[in-house]
Design an enzyme around this catalytic site. Sequence first.
Site, mmCIF file in Angstrom:
data_model
loop_
_atom_site.group_PDB
_atom_site.id
_atom_site.type_symbol
_atom_site.label_atom_id
_atom_site.label_comp_id
_atom_site.label_asym_id
_atom_site.label_seq_id
_atom_site.Cartn_x
_atom_site.Cartn_y
_atom_site.Cartn_z
ATOM 1 N N GLY A 1 28.309 44.382 45.199
ATOM 2 C CA GLY A 1 27.004 43.793 44.950
ATOM 3 C C GLY A 1 26.922 42.338 45.358
ATOM 4 N N GLY B 1 28.194 40.255 51.122
ATOM 5 C CA GLY B 1 28.412 41.229 52.175
ATOM 6 C C GLY B 1 27.786 42.573 51.876
ATOM 7 N N PHE C 1 30.065 46.012 38.588
ATOM 8 C CA PHE C 1 30.096 44.741 37.871
ATOM 9 C C PHE C 1 28.985 44.676 36.821
ATOM 10 C CE2 PHE C 1 28.995 40.148 37.549
ATOM 11 C CZ PHE C 1 30.205 39.701 37.041
ATOM 12 N N GLU D 1 24.921 45.038 36.984
ATOM 13 C CA GLU D 1 24.391 44.698 38.295
ATOM 14 C C GLU D 1 23.540 45.827 38.881
ATOM 15 O OE1 GLU D 1 26.586 41.650 41.008
ATOM 16 O OE2 GLU D 1 27.256 43.664 41.560
ATOM 17 N N GLN E 1 41.318 43.307 54.270
ATOM 18 C CA GLN E 1 42.272 42.274 53.880
ATOM 19 C C GLN E 1 43.696 42.843 53.943
ATOM 20 O OE1 GLN E 1 41.569 39.330 54.038
ATOM 21 N NE2 GLN E 1 40.019 38.557 52.645
ATOM 22 N N HIS F 1 42.143 29.904 54.000
ATOM 23 C CA HIS F 1 41.818 29.103 52.810
ATOM 24 C C HIS F 1 43.023 28.453 52.121
ATOM 25 C CE1 HIS F 1 38.163 31.965 52.720
ATOM 26 N NE2 HIS F 1 37.801 30.836 53.277
ATOM 27 N N ARG G 1 38.501 32.696 44.532
ATOM 28 C CA ARG G 1 39.103 33.717 45.390
ATOM 29 C C ARG G 1 39.882 33.134 46.566
ATOM 30 N NH1 ARG G 1 36.082 34.578 50.019
ATOM 31 N NH2 ARG G 1 33.967 33.694 50.009
#
Length: 405
Positions: free
Chosen positions: A15, A18, A40, A43, A123, A219, A332
């Site tokens: 949600g 993306g 979540f 939502e 990922q 990151h 994150r």
Amino acid sequence: MPAGPVKRKILICGGGNGAHCLSALAASRENLDVNVLTLFQDEAERWTKLLEDNDLKISVTYNDGNESEIHSKPSIITKDPAKAVEGVDIVFLVVPAFAHAQYFTTMTPYLQPNTLIVGLPGQAGFEFQCRSMLGKKASTCTIASLESLPWACRILEFGKHVQILGFKESLGMSFLTGSECNLSFPVVETVQEILGEKPKIQVIQNYIAVNLMAKSIIHPPLLYGKWGDWDGTPVPEKPLFYQGVDDRQAELLSKVSDEVLATAKELAKLRNGCDMSEVIHIFDWYKIYYKDQVSDKSSLMMAMRTNKAYDGLVHPMTSTEDGKFVPDFTYRYISEDVPFGLVVMKGIAEIAGVETPTIDTIIAWAQKKLDKEYIVGWKLTGKDIASARAPQSYGLHTIDELFNM
């Protein structure tokens, strides 16, 4: 009378930015029926309510500067996995990596044979975790992983309005087909049709290469470069993240990328020349994937600082009582990109016998911020390794085990 085009039902999990973007894009295509599963809190209920009298709108800025709006609406938005998965033959996971396990656990009982599961992005370590959690069903599914999100996007109004700030030119994707899986459609062409004209999907024959191509390498080095020597004093404003990159941060990122490249090259030697050519240095990646949005390609630092897709993005921060800011090390950028990024790449490097001093230094710093232990010294033997997605977390310790999944 000739038959019309096949109406395909897909499921989008999530949600966030993306998921909003893909839901609106996919629902705008006449041959797609789109379900959304979001676990979540409330939502799903909130999003459903908002779309009772409204469409989901995307404001699109194309790479050439032109703009448009797209209006569409998913068929259902639910938190009920049985309802969400019914009749679906493609599942897109468009959630942070730390949420993948929750969705796998929830969906697996309802998945039918010959389903395509797509990590957008997967990922690092996605295939390891997916096959482990699917259990026996893994052999009846195809698992695909894209190296990153196709767009720079953000929600402007939850459930109603999302913005695409730019499209990547191309995107790497690999897929593993289960021994008992017989999809009724071609993987690459179908995913391309769902995403649209851009980015152009580039097939990566080696799934390990996609794991090493994951952009979770970006990151942590930037955060370590900025805050590694921080004395705890709050700062008066949120610093720019990408556009504030300095020489030290760029050098750290470059060294991490060098170690990933060294791992890829060593695997190619050890595995009889398996194709690792798609694993490229992060500076080269910026010049290729953001070629129309980066105005200064003279160095990695300048490529990041002049990338239009990054305009205005700041470091993850929390406010202090006096209105100043301190870094949020639970965000994150560390909590996801270390256990589902650098730790995975470190694990692959260990199997290849490649030393990774810069990656090790950053993991050692980050695990203190997360109150975790992934490495001890320079080995992945920490007590929390099972909560990461390194190959070792799934019992993979040799080159043959890595490549013969």
